[in-house]
Design a protein around this motif. Structure first.
Motif, PDB file in Angstrom:
ATOM      1  N   GLY A  19       0.877  -1.186  -0.019  1.00  0.00           N
ATOM      2  CA  GLY A  19      -0.123   0.097   0.003  1.00  0.00           C
ATOM      3  C   GLY A  19       0.766   1.193   0.046  1.00  0.00           C
ATOM      4  N   THR A  20       2.047   1.202   0.645  1.00  0.00           N
ATOM      5  CA  THR A  20       2.764   2.400   0.710  1.00  0.00           C
ATOM      6  C   THR A  20       3.467   2.526  -0.691  1.00  0.00           C
ATOM      7  N   LEU A  21       3.987   1.384  -1.157  1.00  0.00           N
ATOM      8  CA  LEU A  21       4.383   1.700  -2.472  1.00  0.00           C
ATOM      9  C   LEU A  21       3.336   2.194  -3.566  1.00  0.00           C
ATOM     10  N   ALA A  22       2.043   1.466  -3.511  1.00  0.00           N
ATOM     11  CA  ALA A  22       1.067   1.930  -4.452  1.00  0.00           C
ATOM     12  C   ALA A  22       0.858   3.509  -4.294  1.00  0.00           C
ATOM     13  N   VAL A  23       0.714   4.120  -3.136  1.00  0.00           N
ATOM     14  CA  VAL A  23       0.300   5.341  -2.958  1.00  0.00           C
ATOM     15  C   VAL A  23       1.394   6.393  -3.426  1.00  0.00           C
ATOM     16  N   ARG A  24       2.716   5.934  -2.849  1.00  0.00           N
ATOM     17  CA  ARG A  24       3.807   6.899  -3.225  1.00  0.00           C
ATOM     18  C   ARG A  24       3.759   6.987  -4.874  1.00  0.00           C
ATOM     19  N   LEU A  25       3.928   5.812  -5.604  1.00  0.00           N
ATOM     20  CA  LEU A  25       4.168   5.459  -6.987  1.00  0.00           C
ATOM     21  C   LEU A  25       3.028   6.415  -7.723  1.00  0.00           C
ATOM     22  N   ALA A  26       1.819   6.138  -7.330  1.00  0.00           N
ATOM     23  CA  ALA A  26       0.555   6.738  -8.062  1.00  0.00           C
ATOM     24  C   ALA A  26       0.588   8.208  -7.593  1.00  0.00           C
ATOM     25  N   ALA A  27       1.166   8.802  -6.557  1.00  0.00           N
ATOM     26  CA  ALA A  27       1.054  10.325  -6.321  1.00  0.00           C
ATOM     27  C   ALA A  27       2.205  10.907  -7.264  1.00  0.00           C
ATOM     28  N   ASN A 165       8.404   6.286  10.122  1.00  0.00           N
ATOM     29  CA  ASN A 165       9.925   6.575   9.695  1.00  0.00           C
ATOM     30  C   ASN A 165      10.096   6.819   8.221  1.00  0.00           C
ATOM     31  N   PRO A 166      11.453   7.354   7.954  1.00  0.00           N
ATOM     32  CA  PRO A 166      11.857   7.439   6.605  1.00  0.00           C
ATOM     33  C   PRO A 166      11.709   6.113   5.791  1.00  0.00           C
ATOM     34  N   HIS A 167      11.384   6.137   4.319  1.00  0.00           N
ATOM     35  CA  HIS A 167      11.306   4.898   3.516  1.00  0.00           C
ATOM     36  C   HIS A 167      12.362   4.858   2.827  1.00  0.00           C
ATOM     37  N   LEU A 168      13.267   3.680   2.795  1.00  0.00           N
ATOM     38  CA  LEU A 168      14.551   3.172   2.043  1.00  0.00           C
ATOM     39  C   LEU A 168      14.242   2.132   1.389  1.00  0.00           C
ATOM     40  N   ILE A 169      14.509   2.022  -0.026  1.00  0.00           N
ATOM     41  CA  ILE A 169      14.643   0.682  -0.628  1.00  0.00           C
ATOM     42  C   ILE A 169      16.051   0.517  -1.473  1.00  0.00           C
ATOM     43  N   VAL A 170      16.475  -0.508  -1.124  1.00  0.00           N
ATOM     44  CA  VAL A 170      17.900  -0.892  -1.976  1.00  0.00           C
ATOM     45  C   VAL A 170      17.796  -1.991  -2.932  1.00  0.00           C
ATOM     46  N   LEU A 182      17.839  -1.064 -13.887  1.00  0.00           N
ATOM     47  CA  LEU A 182      18.150  -0.943 -12.464  1.00  0.00           C
ATOM     48  C   LEU A 182      17.924   0.681 -12.166  1.00  0.00           C
ATOM     49  N   GLN A 183      18.998   1.344 -13.047  1.00  0.00           N
ATOM     50  CA  GLN A 183      18.949   2.947 -12.666  1.00  0.00           C
ATOM     51  C   GLN A 183      17.434   3.482 -12.915  1.00  0.00           C
ATOM     52  N   ARG A 184      16.791   3.193 -14.090  1.00  0.00           N
ATOM     53  CA  ARG A 184      15.598   3.660 -14.300  1.00  0.00           C
ATOM     54  C   ARG A 184      14.609   3.671 -13.138  1.00  0.00           C
ATOM     55  N   ILE A 185      14.448   2.292 -12.692  1.00  0.00           N
ATOM     56  CA  ILE A 185      13.625   1.957 -11.691  1.00  0.00           C
ATOM     57  C   ILE A 185      14.026   2.728 -10.337  1.00  0.00           C
ATOM     58  N   ILE A 189      11.244   5.315  -8.261  1.00  0.00           N
ATOM     59  CA  ILE A 189      11.268   5.239  -6.957  1.00  0.00           C
ATOM     60  C   ILE A 189      11.512   6.658  -5.945  1.00  0.00           C
ATOM     61  N   GLU A 190      12.779   6.828  -6.489  1.00  0.00           N
ATOM     62  CA  GLU A 190      13.168   8.167  -5.941  1.00  0.00           C
ATOM     63  C   GLU A 190      12.409   9.399  -6.174  1.00  0.00           C
TER      64      GLU A 190
END
Length: 343
Positions: A19-27, A165-170, A182-185, A189-190
């Motif tokens: 849900g977090t990913l869905a909202v942030r990416l849709a926004a 808390n802050p979000h972080l994806i590696v 990889l760089q495009r994705i 996300i950033e």
């Protein structure tokens, strides 16, 4: 496609992380769809998703369905528990084209760990998480990108997610290549307000998360302890430290470079406060525990190098006993316990 183009992104599994990913990416303007079911699907279809995080309050209305009828996607985030992957991944076939990238976000040792690993076990199987090679056959390994998520979030009510808390994806290619995809994705996300890093050593970050999960999740099932208690109480902290030491030996046996200062790690963990681990939440709800990927897979990998893990093995066994008892109680009609924040 350049880094500024909107992407077709499917989120398979709409819990706290999905849900977090869905909202942030849709926004951020991406064409987001959500594969969900039951009450979660109904809520998203009727009201959408609302995320409370450090960016404030964000609402999104992604397309939602229980069937993979969104068409071929650019990226699929698979946000499911490890034990649910065998049932979910084969369903994603209609969404996967030749250029689709699939990014599993689950905890523990991934089934693709040895794909293009480059060491003596290159191409080996992680039997604990994919005994019948169902996962390996469901998605072409060449279309996978690994991920390690450091996101603490909870579903406070249907369709509402909270994260303080802050979000972080590696992210990282299994081969270690710093590829264009990889760089495009990572950039996408950033651009969605989530810190994203690309690495050529994704397994190092995997082991960092594995160590954190294995040293706390099964122990929380036995003790009912929060992160604050597990890392803060001397009698529990010592067990956490012993499991960390055992797991670090396994990680180093596979050439991982894990940069963990145990004292700092403990302090940061205690500062997380009275959060209940995701495994403890699953126990409370009578759900299967994610022990295969978080625990059994590490024990399997330890055996290849004859690394003893007596404390980890004992804690995993006790947690499994508690989990099976909770599932039995749930099936008999016992009411699940109230669940607090996720960690």
């Amino acid at each position: 496609m350049n880094t500024q183009d909107p992407m077709r992104i499917c989120i398979a599994g709409a819990g706290a992380i999905g849900g977090t990913l869905a909202v942030r990416l849709a926004a951020a303007g991406h064409q987001v769809s959500v594969l969900a079911r039951g009450k979660t699907l109904q809520t998203i279809s009727e009201r959408g998703l609302t995320l409370h995080d450090q960016h404030g309050v964000t609402h999104a209305r992604p397309a939602a369905s229980e069937r993979p009828d969104f068409g071929v996607q650019d990226v699929i985030f698979v946000c499911a528990k490890s034990q649910d992957m065998a049932a979910l991944l084969p369903q994603l076939k209609p969404l996967i084209g030749e250029q689709t990238v699939v990014i599993p976000t689950n905890n523990g040792v991934p089934w693709w760990y040895f794909h293009r690993e480059g060491g003596r076990f290159d191409g080996a199987q992680v039997c604990a998480v994919d005994p019948q090679r169902v996962l390996e056959q469901a998605v072409p390994l060449t279309q996978l990108i690994g991920s390690v998520l450091f996101i603490t979030a909870e579903v406070s009510e249907p369709g509402v997610i909270r994260s303080v808390n802050p979000h972080l994806i590696v992210l990282g290619e299994p081969s270690g290549e710093m590829s264009e995809r990889l760089q495009r994705i990572r950039a996408a996300i950033e651009g969605a307000g989530i810190e994203a890093r690309a690495t050529d050593r994704i397994r190092d970050k995997l082991w960092t998360k594995i160590i954190a999960n294995l040293s706390t999740n099964p122990l929380s099932v036995i003790t009912q302890g929060t992160l604050e208690q597990l890392y803060g109480k001397p009698e529990l902290r010592e067990v956490v430290m012993q499991i960390m030491r055992e797991t670090l030996l396994v990680a180093s046996s596979y050439g991982a470079r894990v940069d963990i200062d145990p004292l700092t790690f403990m302090q940061l963990g205690e500062a997380m406060g009275p959060f209940r681990t995701s495994m403890l939440q699953d126990l409370d709800r009578g759900r299967p525990l994610e022990l295969a990927a978080i625990g059994d897979a590490v024990l399997e990998m330890a055996e290849r190098f004859n690394v003893p893990m007596p404390i980890s093995r004992a804690v995993i066994s006790l947690a499994r006993f508690r989990g099976e008892a909770a599932q039995l109680a749930q099936s008999s009609g016992a009411a699940p316990a109230t669940v607090q924040a996720a960690a």
